[in-house]
Design a protein around this motif. Structure first.
Motif, short mmCIF file in Angstrom:
data_model
loop_
_atom_site.label_atom_id
_atom_site.label_comp_id
_atom_site.label_asym_id
_atom_site.label_seq_id
_atom_site.Cartn_x
_atom_site.Cartn_y
_atom_site.Cartn_z
N ASP A 21 -8.56 17.49 10.82
CA ASP A 21 -9.96 17.06 10.88
C ASP A 21 -10.25 16.16 9.69
N MET A 22 -11.51 15.87 9.48
CA MET A 22 -11.91 14.97 8.41
C MET A 22 -11.44 15.48 7.05
N ALA A 23 -11.53 16.78 6.82
CA ALA A 23 -11.13 17.34 5.53
C ALA A 23 -9.63 17.13 5.29
N ASP A 24 -8.82 17.35 6.32
CA ASP A 24 -7.38 17.14 6.18
C ASP A 24 -7.07 15.68 5.88
N CYS A 25 -7.70 14.78 6.60
CA CYS A 25 -7.47 13.35 6.43
C CYS A 25 -7.93 12.89 5.04
N ALA A 26 -9.10 13.31 4.63
CA ALA A 26 -9.62 12.92 3.31
C ALA A 26 -8.74 13.46 2.20
N HIS A 27 -8.30 14.71 2.32
CA HIS A 27 -7.41 15.30 1.31
C HIS A 27 -6.11 14.51 1.24
N LEU A 28 -5.56 14.17 2.39
CA LEU A 28 -4.31 13.39 2.45
C LEU A 28 -4.49 12.05 1.76
N LEU A 29 -5.57 11.34 2.06
CA LEU A 29 -5.79 10.03 1.48
C LEU A 29 -6.07 10.10 -0.03
N LEU A 30 -6.86 11.07 -0.45
CA LEU A 30 -7.25 11.16 -1.85
C LEU A 30 -6.21 11.84 -2.73
N ARG A 31 -5.58 12.89 -2.22
CA ARG A 31 -4.67 13.69 -3.04
C ARG A 31 -3.19 13.45 -2.74
N LEU A 91 -1.07 16.71 2.75
CA LEU A 91 -1.92 17.52 3.61
C LEU A 91 -2.18 18.84 2.89
N PRO A 92 -3.39 19.37 3.01
CA PRO A 92 -3.74 20.56 2.23
C PRO A 92 -3.17 21.85 2.82
N THR A 93 -2.87 22.80 1.93
CA THR A 93 -2.60 24.18 2.36
C THR A 93 -3.94 24.79 2.73
N ARG A 94 -3.95 26.00 3.25
CA ARG A 94 -5.24 26.63 3.61
C ARG A 94 -6.15 26.77 2.40
N LYS A 95 -5.58 27.22 1.27
CA LYS A 95 -6.38 27.39 0.06
C LYS A 95 -6.88 26.03 -0.45
N GLN A 96 -6.00 25.03 -0.47
CA GLN A 96 -6.42 23.70 -0.91
C GLN A 96 -7.52 23.15 -0.01
N ARG A 97 -7.42 23.43 1.28
CA ARG A 97 -8.43 22.96 2.23
C ARG A 97 -9.78 23.60 1.95
N ARG A 98 -9.80 24.92 1.73
CA ARG A 98 -11.05 25.63 1.41
C ARG A 98 -11.66 25.08 0.12
N ASP A 99 -10.81 24.92 -0.91
CA ASP A 99 -11.30 24.40 -2.19
C ASP A 99 -11.83 22.98 -2.05
N PHE A 100 -11.10 22.16 -1.30
CA PHE A 100 -11.51 20.77 -1.10
C PHE A 100 -12.84 20.71 -0.35
N SER A 134 0.83 -1.19 0.00
CA SER A 134 0.00 0.00 0.00
C SER A 134 0.87 1.25 0.00
N ALA A 135 0.54 2.17 -0.88
CA ALA A 135 1.22 3.46 -0.90
C ALA A 135 0.54 4.44 0.05
N ILE A 136 -0.59 4.03 0.64
CA ILE A 136 -1.37 4.93 1.47
C ILE A 136 -1.24 4.62 2.95
N THR A 137 -1.37 3.36 3.32
CA THR A 137 -1.45 2.99 4.73
C THR A 137 -0.31 2.07 5.13
N PHE A 138 0.23 2.31 6.32
CA PHE A 138 1.21 1.41 6.92
C PHE A 138 0.68 1.05 8.30
N ILE A 139 0.63 -0.24 8.60
CA ILE A 139 0.12 -0.71 9.89
C ILE A 139 1.17 -1.60 10.53
N ARG A 148 -0.04 7.82 4.55
CA ARG A 148 0.92 8.52 3.70
C ARG A 148 2.11 9.04 4.51
N GLY A 149 2.53 8.26 5.49
CA GLY A 149 3.71 8.60 6.29
C GLY A 149 3.43 9.40 7.54
#
Length: 144
Positions: free
Chosen positions: A86-96, A99-108, A59-64, A74-75
């Motif tokens: 929060d959920m938005a940060d975690c979802a952005h990290l997993l999908l994209r 971790l999002p910048t402030r602008k990326q977080r607002r857009d996401f 997995s390139a996403i999860t390490f257990i 993602r490390g």
């Protein structure tokens, strides 16, 4: 996820056959022997009761690491994401992948907000379940 093999490990069988197995390292530095071709080429299986030394997937996403109580997305340690994000940060990290910048977080968040409405037919479907139905049973019924 283990990277492409830079090295190989040599396995000498009791009958004298010699097998080269890919020697891999993942992003955390852990080492792996890739034995996927062992059985097809030799008709010999590996034996690992309880899968104590077996990675079940790459997995390139999860390490257990259950023994050490480590879960990385993602490390990033999951407890850091939970504490500082929060959920938005975690979802952005997993999908994209970052971790999002402030602008990326607002857009996401704006993008996700546009997809969170539930169709009226699904709402009626959910209303058909008893109020005390198990959530997993409901989920399987809806998506299965």
């Amino acid at each position: 996820m283990p990277e492409q093999p830079a090295e190989t490990a040599t396995l000498t069988l009791p009958d004298g056959r010699v097998i080269d197995l890919p020697f891999l390292k993942d992003s955390t530095g852990a080492s792996f022997l890739d034995v996927r071709k062992l059985y097809p080429t030799t008709q010999i299986c590996t034996f690992d009761p309880g899968f104590n030394s077996t990675a079940s997937c790459a997995s390139a996403i999860t390490f257990i690491d259950g023994d050490r109580g480590r879960l990385l997305y993602r490390g990033y340690p999951i407890e850091d994401i939970a504490e500082h994000g929060d959920m938005a940060d975690c979802a952005h990290l997993l999908l994209r992948g970052t971790l999002p910048t402030r602008k990326q977080r607002r857009d996401f968040q704006r993008e996700v907000r546009g997809h969170r409405l539930v169709h009226e037919h699904l709402i009626r479907f959910f209303q058909g379940f008893n109020h005390d139905a198990h959530p997993m049973a409901i989920l399987v019924s809806v998506v299965g």
